[in-house]
Write a protein that holds these residues in place. Structure first.
Motif, short mmCIF file in Angstrom:
data_model
loop_
_atom_site.label_atom_id
_atom_site.label_comp_id
_atom_site.label_asym_id
_atom_site.label_seq_id
_atom_site.Cartn_x
_atom_site.Cartn_y
_atom_site.Cartn_z
N UNK A 257 0.81 -1.22 0.00
CA UNK A 257 0.00 0.00 0.00
C UNK A 257 0.84 1.27 0.00
N UNK A 258 2.15 1.13 -0.24
CA UNK A 258 2.95 2.31 -0.54
C UNK A 258 2.42 3.01 -1.78
N UNK B 190 0.05 7.57 -5.22
CA UNK B 190 -1.22 8.10 -5.75
C UNK B 190 -1.51 9.48 -5.19
N UNK B 191 -1.27 9.68 -3.90
CA UNK B 191 -1.49 10.98 -3.27
C UNK B 191 -0.57 12.04 -3.90
N UNK C 231 -8.66 2.18 -5.50
CA UNK C 231 -9.43 2.53 -6.68
C UNK C 231 -10.53 3.53 -6.40
N UNK C 232 -11.19 3.40 -5.25
CA UNK C 232 -12.28 4.32 -4.93
C UNK C 232 -11.77 5.68 -4.47
N UNK C 233 -10.62 5.70 -3.83
CA UNK C 233 -10.08 6.96 -3.32
C UNK C 233 -9.44 7.80 -4.43
N UNK C 234 -8.84 7.12 -5.41
CA UNK C 234 -8.16 7.82 -6.49
C UNK C 234 -8.78 7.39 -7.82
N UNK C 235 -9.76 8.16 -8.26
CA UNK C 235 -10.57 7.77 -9.41
C UNK C 235 -9.77 7.68 -10.70
#
Length: 326
Positions: free
Chosen positions: A108-109, A114-115, A135-139
């Motif tokens: 999950x790094x 992604x951020x 996937x849901x947090x970063x469309x």
């Protein structure tokens, strides 16, 4: 030329996410000193940083690191949710990525990449437990939860924990060829690196364990008898249910329809046969319950994006007998 690797960690990181790749690159440097790697580890505050298991690692200060870098690799860990909103950490990742030839993450790094906006419009993977949230947090991120690692341009992402070793071996192979990667794998006593398209887990791991004892027994029967009649009518009769009721209950309790579970189970059987036997592809297809070599090929491409022959060639070093009919 020495390739400079920077591994980013933080309090609570997964130790193997750092140690696995570090040992791969370190072993490559020992085996090929002239064109090996230098490995650095840095954290937001620097100094002694505790991993999630309590082991403490000495690190440099991330803010003091300057480029250029060959590879920027971000570890994962259970504490990632606490650090994903650390603006200074994310800013440092953005800054260092700009001066790196490639960036990578383990587990999950990927959330930190992604951020930082580094995974936008990229196909990536992460630990299967975190894939849905990523996937849901970063469309704008295209998440594939069923891969060991994925290369998309200059961005590499790996699934969970030990898949970081597979990713690092793939990077070594890309940089210096498969011979060095093979020798590194042998030195570390691990499998010759697995193709990234290989699934994170086998069929029993992909499906939920049914609550019902008869369905648990049926699930075991499917996995143990891939060449049997595993049609819905046959399975429903074996479970003592109507076809409609069986399909509904099986899907509800395993998360997979009967047909999809059977195909995945047969695909896993075929994969194992390719890895540990020298059977011709036509025989692998029959014994795995897939019927024909053409069906075997289609199923492999669908599940692992690799041909059966290519999969066997990647795994020939662990086969018990010389492959034939590839």
């Amino acid at each position: 030329m020495q390739r400079r690797i920077l591994i980013v960690v933080f309090p609570g990181f997964q130790l193997l996410d750092m140690a696995g790749p570090a040992d791969v690159f370190g072993t490559a440097a020992l085996l090929s000193p002239a064109d090996g790697y230098t490995v650095e580890v840095a954290s937001p505050g620097g100094g002694a940083v505790p991993a999630g298991n309590g082991v403490t690692v000495m690190t440099g200060t991330l803010g003091d690191v300057t480029g250029p870098l060959d590879t920027l690799l971000v570890a994962g860990g259970l504490s990632v949710p606490e650090h994903v909103q650390d603006r200074e950490l994310i800013a440092d990742v953005v800054r260092l990525a700009a001066g790196a030839r490639r960036v990578a993450s383990v587990c999950n790094g990927a959330f930190l990449l992604a951020e930082a906006g580094l995974l936008d419009h990229r196909r990536v993977t992460t630990h299967w437990l975190a894939a849905g949230e990523l996937g849901s947090r970063y469309a704008d991120v295209q998440v594939d939860p069923d891969q060991l690692y994925i290369e998309d341009g200059d961005v590499w992402t790996a699934a969970g924990v030990l898949s970081g070793v597979d990713l690092a071996l793939a990077l070594v192979a890309r940089d210096h060829g498969h011979e060095l990667a093979t020798n590194v794998a042998r030195g570390l006593v691990v499998y010759l690196h697995r193709p990234g398209g290989q699934s994170q887990f086998s069929t029993p791991m992909r499906a939920m364990t049914p609550r019902s004892e008869p369905l648990r027994e049926l699930q075991a029967y499917i996995d143990a008898n891939p060449s049997a009649d595993l049609s819905v009518p046959a399975l429903a009769a074996r479970a003592g249910m109507s076809e409609r009721h069986f399909s509904r209950v099986f899907t509800e309790q395993t998360g997979l329809s009967p047909g999809r579970y059977v195909e995945r189970s047969r695909a896993d059987t075929a994969r194992r046969l390719l890895e540990v036997t020298g059977l011709p592809l036509s025989a692998v297809a029959r014994e795995a319950g897939l019927g024909t070599q053409e069906t075997l090929y289609r199923v492999f491409r669908r599940h692992w994006r690799i041909s059966p022959g290519d999969h066997r060639r990647r795994f020939h070093s662990i086969s018990r007998e010389r492959p034939r009919g590839t």
